[in-house]
Design a protein around this motif. Structure first.
Motif, PDB file in Angstrom:
ATOM      1  N   ILE A  71      48.979  43.122  50.130  1.00  0.00           N
ATOM      2  CA  ILE A  71      48.758  44.470  49.614  1.00  0.00           C
ATOM      3  C   ILE A  71      47.285  44.864  49.669  1.00  0.00           C
ATOM      4  O   ILE A  71      46.411  44.118  49.240  1.00  0.00           O
ATOM      5  CB  ILE A  71      49.283  44.572  48.165  1.00  0.00           C
ATOM      6  N   THR A  72      47.032  46.075  50.181  1.00  0.00           N
ATOM      7  CA  THR A  72      45.687  46.619  50.291  1.00  0.00           C
ATOM      8  C   THR A  72      45.321  47.449  49.069  1.00  0.00           C
ATOM      9  O   THR A  72      44.168  47.458  48.634  1.00  0.00           O
ATOM     10  CB  THR A  72      45.567  47.487  51.557  1.00  0.00           C
ATOM     11  N   SER A  73      46.308  48.186  48.515  1.00  0.00           N
ATOM     12  CA  SER A  73      46.030  49.027  47.350  1.00  0.00           C
ATOM     13  C   SER A  73      47.245  49.112  46.441  1.00  0.00           C
ATOM     14  O   SER A  73      48.389  48.969  46.898  1.00  0.00           O
ATOM     15  CB  SER A  73      45.608  50.446  47.779  1.00  0.00           C
ATOM     16  N   VAL A  74      46.975  49.346  45.161  1.00  0.00           N
ATOM     17  CA  VAL A  74      48.020  49.617  44.171  1.00  0.00           C
ATOM     18  C   VAL A  74      47.629  50.905  43.454  1.00  0.00           C
ATOM     19  O   VAL A  74      46.509  51.014  42.938  1.00  0.00           O
ATOM     20  CB  VAL A  74      48.168  48.476  43.145  1.00  0.00           C
ATOM     21  N   THR A  75      48.533  51.866  43.420  1.00  0.00           N
ATOM     22  CA  THR A  75      48.307  53.121  42.706  1.00  0.00           C
ATOM     23  C   THR A  75      49.303  53.212  41.563  1.00  0.00           C
ATOM     24  O   THR A  75      50.481  52.880  41.731  1.00  0.00           O
ATOM     25  CB  THR A  75      48.477  54.324  43.655  1.00  0.00           C
ATOM     26  N   LEU A  76      48.832  53.640  40.396  1.00  0.00           N
ATOM     27  CA  LEU A  76      49.682  53.731  39.205  1.00  0.00           C
ATOM     28  C   LEU A  76      49.814  55.180  38.760  1.00  0.00           C
ATOM     29  O   LEU A  76      48.814  55.881  38.624  1.00  0.00           O
ATOM     30  CB  LEU A  76      49.082  52.898  38.068  1.00  0.00           C
ATOM     31  N   THR A  77      51.055  55.611  38.501  1.00  0.00           N
ATOM     32  CA  THR A  77      51.256  56.970  37.993  1.00  0.00           C
ATOM     33  C   THR A  77      50.879  57.075  36.525  1.00  0.00           C
ATOM     34  O   THR A  77      50.396  58.111  36.079  1.00  0.00           O
ATOM     35  CB  THR A  77      52.718  57.418  38.150  1.00  0.00           C
ATOM     36  N   LEU A  93      43.776  48.561  30.845  1.00  0.00           N
ATOM     37  CA  LEU A  93      44.269  47.358  31.506  1.00  0.00           C
ATOM     38  C   LEU A  93      43.303  46.194  31.342  1.00  0.00           C
ATOM     39  O   LEU A  93      42.093  46.377  31.247  1.00  0.00           O
ATOM     40  CB  LEU A  93      44.496  47.642  32.997  1.00  0.00           C
ATOM     41  N   LYS A  94      43.854  44.983  31.346  1.00  0.00           N
ATOM     42  CA  LYS A  94      43.043  43.777  31.124  1.00  0.00           C
ATOM     43  C   LYS A  94      42.912  42.925  32.390  1.00  0.00           C
ATOM     44  O   LYS A  94      41.883  42.300  32.610  1.00  0.00           O
ATOM     45  CB  LYS A  94      43.671  42.926  30.014  1.00  0.00           C
ATOM     46  N   CYS A  95      43.969  42.880  33.217  1.00  0.00           N
ATOM     47  CA  CYS A  95      43.995  41.936  34.347  1.00  0.00           C
ATOM     48  C   CYS A  95      43.423  42.580  35.599  1.00  0.00           C
ATOM     49  O   CYS A  95      44.128  42.824  36.580  1.00  0.00           O
ATOM     50  CB  CYS A  95      45.425  41.454  34.597  1.00  0.00           C
ATOM     51  N   LEU A  96      42.121  42.859  35.604  1.00  0.00           N
ATOM     52  CA  LEU A  96      41.515  43.634  36.672  1.00  0.00           C
ATOM     53  C   LEU A  96      40.746  42.814  37.704  1.00  0.00           C
ATOM     54  O   LEU A  96      40.181  43.381  38.639  1.00  0.00           O
ATOM     55  CB  LEU A  96      40.578  44.692  36.065  1.00  0.00           C
ATOM     56  N   ASP A  97      40.724  41.499  37.575  1.00  0.00           N
ATOM     57  CA  ASP A  97      39.884  40.688  38.466  1.00  0.00           C
ATOM     58  C   ASP A  97      40.203  40.877  39.946  1.00  0.00           C
ATOM     59  O   ASP A  97      39.267  40.988  40.761  1.00  0.00           O
ATOM     60  CB  ASP A  97      39.985  39.203  38.107  1.00  0.00           C
ATOM     61  N   PRO A  98      41.475  40.945  40.373  1.00  0.00           N
ATOM     62  CA  PRO A  98      41.725  41.099  41.814  1.00  0.00           C
ATOM     63  C   PRO A  98      41.434  42.488  42.354  1.00  0.00           C
ATOM     64  O   PRO A  98      41.523  42.711  43.555  1.00  0.00           O
ATOM     65  CB  PRO A  98      43.229  40.798  41.944  1.00  0.00           C
ATOM     66  N   PHE A  99      41.054  43.430  41.481  1.00  0.00           N
ATOM     67  CA  PHE A  99      41.041  44.831  41.869  1.00  0.00           C
ATOM     68  C   PHE A  99      39.646  45.447  41.957  1.00  0.00           C
ATOM     69  O   PHE A  99      38.743  45.088  41.218  1.00  0.00           O
ATOM     70  CB  PHE A  99      41.888  45.655  40.894  1.00  0.00           C
ATOM     71  N   CYS A 100      39.544  46.405  42.862  1.00  0.00           N
ATOM     72  CA  CYS A 100      38.385  47.286  42.963  1.00  0.00           C
ATOM     73  C   CYS A 100      38.850  48.658  42.499  1.00  0.00           C
ATOM     74  O   CYS A 100      39.698  49.283  43.137  1.00  0.00           O
ATOM     75  CB  CYS A 100      37.898  47.330  44.407  1.00  0.00           C
ATOM     76  N   VAL A 101      38.334  49.123  41.383  1.00  0.00           N
ATOM     77  CA  VAL A 101      38.886  50.266  40.675  1.00  0.00           C
ATOM     78  C   VAL A 101      38.410  51.596  41.246  1.00  0.00           C
ATOM     79  O   VAL A 101      37.227  51.769  41.562  1.00  0.00           O
ATOM     80  CB  VAL A 101      38.524  50.179  39.176  1.00  0.00           C
ATOM     81  N   GLU A 102      39.339  52.556  41.387  1.00  0.00           N
ATOM     82  CA  GLU A 102      39.035  53.933  41.761  1.00  0.00           C
ATOM     83  C   GLU A 102      39.778  54.852  40.800  1.00  0.00           C
ATOM     84  O   GLU A 102      40.990  54.733  40.647  1.00  0.00           O
ATOM     85  CB  GLU A 102      39.472  54.225  43.195  1.00  0.00           C
ATOM     86  N   THR A 103      39.077  55.773  40.159  1.00  0.00           N
ATOM     87  CA  THR A 103      39.717  56.654  39.193  1.00  0.00           C
ATOM     88  C   THR A 103      39.938  58.052  39.783  1.00  0.00           C
ATOM     89  O   THR A 103      39.169  58.513  40.620  1.00  0.00           O
ATOM     90  CB  THR A 103      38.884  56.778  37.901  1.00  0.00           C
ATOM     91  N   GLY A 159      47.385  35.176  43.767  1.00  0.00           N
ATOM     92  CA  GLY A 159      46.040  34.643  43.974  1.00  0.00           C
ATOM     93  C   GLY A 159      45.160  35.512  44.843  1.00  0.00           C
ATOM     94  O   GLY A 159      44.371  35.009  45.649  1.00  0.00           O
ATOM     95  N   SER A 160      45.263  36.827  44.686  1.00  0.00           N
ATOM     96  CA  SER A 160      44.414  37.735  45.463  1.00  0.00           C
ATOM     97  C   SER A 160      42.949  37.544  45.083  1.00  0.00           C
ATOM     98  O   SER A 160      42.625  37.441  43.898  1.00  0.00           O
ATOM     99  CB  SER A 160      44.821  39.190  45.203  1.00  0.00           C
ATOM    100  N   PRO A 161      42.048  37.498  46.055  1.00  0.00           N
ATOM    101  CA  PRO A 161      40.624  37.316  45.747  1.00  0.00           C
ATOM    102  C   PRO A 161      40.083  38.451  44.882  1.00  0.00           C
ATOM    103  O   PRO A 161      40.588  39.575  44.917  1.00  0.00           O
ATOM    104  CB  PRO A 161      39.961  37.321  47.135  1.00  0.00           C
ATOM    105  N   SER A 162      39.050  38.160  44.144  1.00  0.00           N
ATOM    106  CA  SER A 162      38.434  39.140  43.260  1.00  0.00           C
ATOM    107  C   SER A 162      37.987  40.378  44.044  1.00  0.00           C
ATOM    108  O   SER A 162      37.319  40.267  45.069  1.00  0.00           O
ATOM    109  CB  SER A 162      37.231  38.523  42.549  1.00  0.00           C
ATOM    110  N   GLY A 163      38.376  41.573  43.558  1.00  0.00           N
ATOM    111  CA  GLY A 163      37.966  42.825  44.172  1.00  0.00           C
ATOM    112  C   GLY A 163      38.587  43.124  45.514  1.00  0.00           C
ATOM    113  O   GLY A 163      38.115  44.015  46.225  1.00  0.00           O
ATOM    114  N   SER A 164      39.667  42.421  45.877  1.00  0.00           N
ATOM    115  CA  SER A 164      40.224  42.576  47.222  1.00  0.00           C
ATOM    116  C   SER A 164      41.257  43.691  47.347  1.00  0.00           C
ATOM    117  O   SER A 164      41.639  44.059  48.458  1.00  0.00           O
ATOM    118  CB  SER A 164      40.871  41.256  47.668  1.00  0.00           C
ATOM    119  N   ILE A 165      41.730  44.240  46.211  1.00  0.00           N
ATOM    120  CA  ILE A 165      42.778  45.269  46.239  1.00  0.00           C
ATOM    121  C   ILE A 165      42.275  46.524  45.534  1.00  0.00           C
ATOM    122  O   ILE A 165      41.758  46.442  44.413  1.00  0.00           O
ATOM    123  CB  ILE A 165      44.058  44.766  45.535  1.00  0.00           C
TER     124      ILE A 165
END
Length: 269
Positions: free
Chosen positions: A60-66, A103-113, A85-91
């Protein structure tokens, strides 16, 4: 209970998988059944091999939440070290600031608002447009419908909102059809949680605490499908909804020109 007894097929929480023109994979919503949904995604697109289809569990490259409610976000932790086990900031994780901040479990993610009427280029040939809707904001969350804009077609994903009155007033529209036409879409996947309120009232006393437009109300407001109207498919059906397996209810929807979503449906956009 029928699923546990092996008498019925398991139906997963609502989600959408998008494959862009560069064969990168994007999710909208992340449920607790993520692993089974990723497998379903692979199986559902096998016939599209060479046209964006996949024959293995996608990365997965991105996850979008409604929005923040359970069933839409409770699979995010599966991207962490204990499972995928996605690397930190990879999604890329795309949603409103109130959702991200909760949200708490943000380590694998690069956040865009995002905010109301934001547009984000998701990948090659695919953009997302965000339209805020009123829906149970007791957690301080925000809820969005999402237009998935492809190079050939566009889909509006609206799995949750409270009432048509509030939603249409928010967007200064008079009717559902007017609003959908204003979005310039080919297909709308809209909230079909309950067929009528009766299926909830007999099970819990606080039915008003889980507001959704019923399919019956939607059919009344939509009326007959006419030339130029986008297709409408009801999704996000609760397990109590008779439209899941009652053919008479499905025919009631279909005779007006609309339909009920099926698990594993695919569209080329």
């Amino acid at each position: 209970m029928a699923v546990h007894k092996g008498e019925s097929t398991e139906l997963y929480p609502v989600a959408i998988g998008i494959i862009d023109d560069d064969d990168k994979y994007h999710l909208i919503e992340a449920s607790r059944t993520l692993s089974r949904q990723l497998y379903l995604w692979a199986k559902s697109t096998e016939h599209l091999k060479g046209k964006g289809g996949i024959n293995m569990i996608p990365s997965i490259t991105s996850v979008t939440l409604t929005h923040l409610h359970l069933g839409h976000v409770d699979g995010l932790g599966l991207f962490g070290r204990e499972a995928i086990g996605s690397p930190s900031g990879s999604i890329r994780l795309i949603s409103s600031a109130p959702v991200i901040n909760s949200l708490k479990c943000l380590d694998p993610f690069c956040v865009e608002t995002i905010t109301n009427e934001s547009t984000i280029q998701l990948g090659s040939g695919v953009a997302l447009e965000f339209w805020r809707v009123p829906h149970r904001e007791e957690e301080g969350s925000e809820t969005y419908g999402i237009v998935i804009r492809g190079t050939k077609k566009s889909i509006f994903f609206l799995p949750d909102h409270d009432t048509y009155k509030e939603t249409l007033e928010f967007h200064k529209m008079s009717t559902i059809k007017d609003w959908l036409r204003s979005l310039n879409i080919d297909l709308a996947l809209i909230d079909g949680t309950f067929f009528t309120v009766d299926e909830v009232c007999c099970r819990r006393a606080d039915a008003k605490g889980i507001p959704h437009p019923t399919i019956s109300e939607s059919l009344e407001k939509l009326g007959q499908k006419n030339d130029g109207d986008p297709d409408v498919i009801f999704v996000h059906l609760n397990h109590t909804n008779p439209a899941i397996d009652d053919e008479s209810k499905k025919k009631e929807i279909e005779k007006l020109g609309w339909s009920v979503g099926q698990q594993g449906q695919t569209w080329l956009i």
